[in-house]
Scaffold this motif. Sequence first.
Motif, mmCIF file in Angstrom:
data_model
loop_
_atom_site.group_PDB
_atom_site.id
_atom_site.type_symbol
_atom_site.label_atom_id
_atom_site.label_comp_id
_atom_site.label_asym_id
_atom_site.label_seq_id
_atom_site.Cartn_x
_atom_site.Cartn_y
_atom_site.Cartn_z
ATOM 1 N N UNK A 17 42.708 24.143 57.191
ATOM 2 C CA UNK A 17 43.210 25.591 57.190
ATOM 3 C C UNK A 17 43.140 26.116 55.738
ATOM 4 N N UNK A 18 43.075 27.316 55.386
ATOM 5 C CA UNK A 18 42.998 27.930 54.133
ATOM 6 C C UNK A 18 44.398 27.640 53.485
ATOM 7 N N UNK A 19 44.417 27.211 52.247
ATOM 8 C CA UNK A 19 45.528 26.950 51.720
ATOM 9 C C UNK A 19 46.351 28.287 51.131
ATOM 10 N N UNK A 20 45.571 29.310 51.107
ATOM 11 C CA UNK A 20 46.300 30.702 50.493
ATOM 12 C C UNK A 20 46.412 31.279 52.110
ATOM 13 N N UNK A 21 47.871 31.619 52.475
ATOM 14 C CA UNK A 21 47.822 32.231 53.664
ATOM 15 C C UNK A 21 47.545 33.627 53.885
ATOM 16 N N UNK A 22 47.882 34.409 52.760
ATOM 17 C CA UNK A 22 47.728 35.903 52.861
ATOM 18 C C UNK A 22 46.440 36.308 52.034
ATOM 19 N N UNK A 23 45.532 36.562 52.604
ATOM 20 C CA UNK A 23 44.241 37.016 51.950
ATOM 21 C C UNK A 23 44.200 38.390 51.343
ATOM 22 N N UNK A 24 43.533 38.969 50.180
ATOM 23 C CA UNK A 24 43.604 39.883 49.689
ATOM 24 C C UNK A 24 42.647 41.090 50.370
ATOM 25 N N UNK A 25 43.103 41.905 50.926
ATOM 26 C CA UNK A 25 42.434 42.894 51.705
ATOM 27 C C UNK A 25 41.423 43.680 51.241
ATOM 28 N N UNK A 26 41.449 43.840 49.842
ATOM 29 C CA UNK A 26 40.631 44.832 49.186
ATOM 30 C C UNK A 26 39.287 44.274 49.039
ATOM 31 N N UNK A 27 39.081 42.819 49.027
ATOM 32 C CA UNK A 27 37.948 42.243 48.603
ATOM 33 C C UNK A 27 36.937 41.845 49.999
ATOM 34 N N UNK A 28 35.769 41.753 49.598
ATOM 35 C CA UNK A 28 34.752 41.336 50.594
ATOM 36 C C UNK A 28 33.654 40.850 49.751
ATOM 37 N N UNK A 29 32.877 39.860 50.146
ATOM 38 C CA UNK A 29 31.791 39.115 49.381
ATOM 39 C C UNK A 29 30.434 39.417 50.054
ATOM 40 N N UNK A 30 29.526 39.914 49.553
ATOM 41 C CA UNK A 30 28.512 40.587 49.997
ATOM 42 C C UNK A 30 27.098 40.116 49.383
ATOM 43 N N UNK A 87 39.680 30.572 47.270
ATOM 44 C CA UNK A 87 40.458 31.735 46.747
ATOM 45 C C UNK A 87 41.037 32.488 47.969
ATOM 46 N N UNK A 88 41.143 33.945 47.646
ATOM 47 C CA UNK A 88 41.838 34.680 48.969
ATOM 48 C C UNK A 88 41.037 35.873 49.398
ATOM 49 N N UNK A 89 39.607 35.763 49.133
ATOM 50 C CA UNK A 89 38.684 36.854 49.727
ATOM 51 C C UNK A 89 38.725 36.427 51.257
ATOM 52 N N UNK A 90 38.920 37.481 52.216
ATOM 53 C CA UNK A 90 39.271 37.144 53.500
ATOM 54 C C UNK A 90 37.981 37.002 54.278
ATOM 55 N N UNK A 91 36.860 37.542 53.649
ATOM 56 C CA UNK A 91 35.364 37.567 54.323
ATOM 57 C C UNK A 91 34.345 37.987 53.651
ATOM 58 N N UNK A 92 33.182 37.032 54.223
ATOM 59 C CA UNK A 92 31.991 37.253 53.313
ATOM 60 C C UNK A 92 30.744 37.194 54.141
ATOM 61 N N UNK A 93 29.839 37.753 53.855
ATOM 62 C CA UNK A 93 28.595 37.950 54.574
ATOM 63 C C UNK A 93 27.566 37.040 53.820
ATOM 64 N N UNK A 94 26.683 35.879 54.539
ATOM 65 C CA UNK A 94 25.993 35.330 53.919
ATOM 66 C C UNK A 94 24.415 35.388 54.505
ATOM 67 N N UNK A 95 23.462 36.061 53.790
ATOM 68 C CA UNK A 95 22.137 35.989 54.368
ATOM 69 C C UNK A 95 21.428 34.734 54.209
#
Length: 364
Positions: free
Chosen positions: A208-221, A256-264
Motif C-alpha cells: 500500500x502507498x506509504x503516504x496516506x493522503x495524496x496531494x489533490x492538486x497534482x496530476x502526472x501526464x 510520493x503523494x501524486x494521486x494519479x498519472x497517465x502513461x502513454x
Amino acid sequence: MDHSLPFHLDGRNEPFGADVVTGLAAQAALRALETVSREVTTGQDMNQKLEPDQALAKVLALQDEWSTSPRHSPPAGVPGQEECWNGKATVVMGRVVSDVQAALGDVGKVSGQPVTVLGSDGSLTERMEAFQARIKARQPVVSVSATGCMRRWLTTRDDTATSLSILTYIPEYPLYAATATPTTALLSDCSGSWRLTLADGWQAMAGDPLIADPAPDYVLLPRTLEHLASRIRRHYKEPLFPYDSSAAIVHAVLSGAVPVAVHFTEHVLDSAILPVAIGHGMLVRLQNSGDLLEKPWEASKYMYKAVTGEVPFSDSLVIARNIWDARRVSRILARETALLEQLNPIDAFLDDEDDQFDYFDEDV
C-alpha cells in the motif's frame, strides 16, 4: 551471488526463480547507472576492476575511428556534438545490458539453464520476436528496455529523463517486472514488492502507498499532452509533464503523494511500470477498454498475454490510488481534448462548464 537480495534461495538446492533473476538484473542495472553517473560528475575510478572485454573496449575507444578512413573527416561543430552524445547514450545502454548479463552469468551454472539478456542489439520489434521465441521454447529470458532519453539524462542529470523496463520470463513462474531509474529500482511479482536504493539496500514494501493522503492538486501526464496544460490547470493546479513518465511515476506517484498519472505506452517491453505500480499498491485502468487491473497476478497475466501476442497492449494506462481518481482524469482528458478540437464556435459555451464529474456513473 549477492546475498543482500531479499530472497532465501541459494540457487543450489532449488534453482533460482524469476524473483531472484529479476532482482539481480535490477540491482545490476541500478549499479550500472550509478557508476555512469559518478563517472560523468567526478571521473572514472582508476581502481575500478574491469572485466577483460570491458578493458579491451576501453583501449579500443582510445583509437581514432577516423584514422583508418583518410578520405573522410570526423564531423565537427554541432554534427560532431550530436554524434558524440548519441554515441555516449548508446554506450551507456550497452554497459547496462553487459552488467546485467554478467550478474546473471552464474545463474545458469546453478539452475541448469542460462538466461538470455535482450536489450542492446536490434529494434524493439526484433527483441520482441526474440523474447517470444524463448518463451515458446521455454527458455529463460530477460528484456532490458530503456524509455525516455538516456542522452537527456547524461546531459541534464534529470532523474526523470530515463528509466529501464525489465521483464523476466522463467519457465513455471509468473512474468516478473522491475523498473529502474538512475536512483531507485522497484521490483514486483504476484507475492510481493520491493524497493532498492544503493544507500539503503532492498526493502520489502507492504503493498500500500506509504503516504496516506495524496496531494489533490497534482496530476502526472505525458509530455505529449503539454499543449493541454492551461486547460488541465482548471482541474489540477499542478500538472506535471515529465520527459519519461515511467521514471516520474516511480518518484512522484509510487514514492510520493501524486494521486494519479497517465502513461502513454509505446511497447509492452517498455512498460514494466504497469505490474510494478500495481505491486506497489496502485490500480491500473486500461484507457482503450476501461478495464481495471487491481491485483498483481492480474497484471502479470495481462503482461504475459500481451508479450506473447495473445491480446493487444493498451495504448494508454491510468495509474491511480483509487478508481475515482482514475475515472476523473480519464474524463477530464477526453473532455478537454474534444473541446480543443471542436470547430464550431457555437459549441464554445461548453468550455465554461465547471469541473463536476459523477464518480459513480458508468464509464463513457
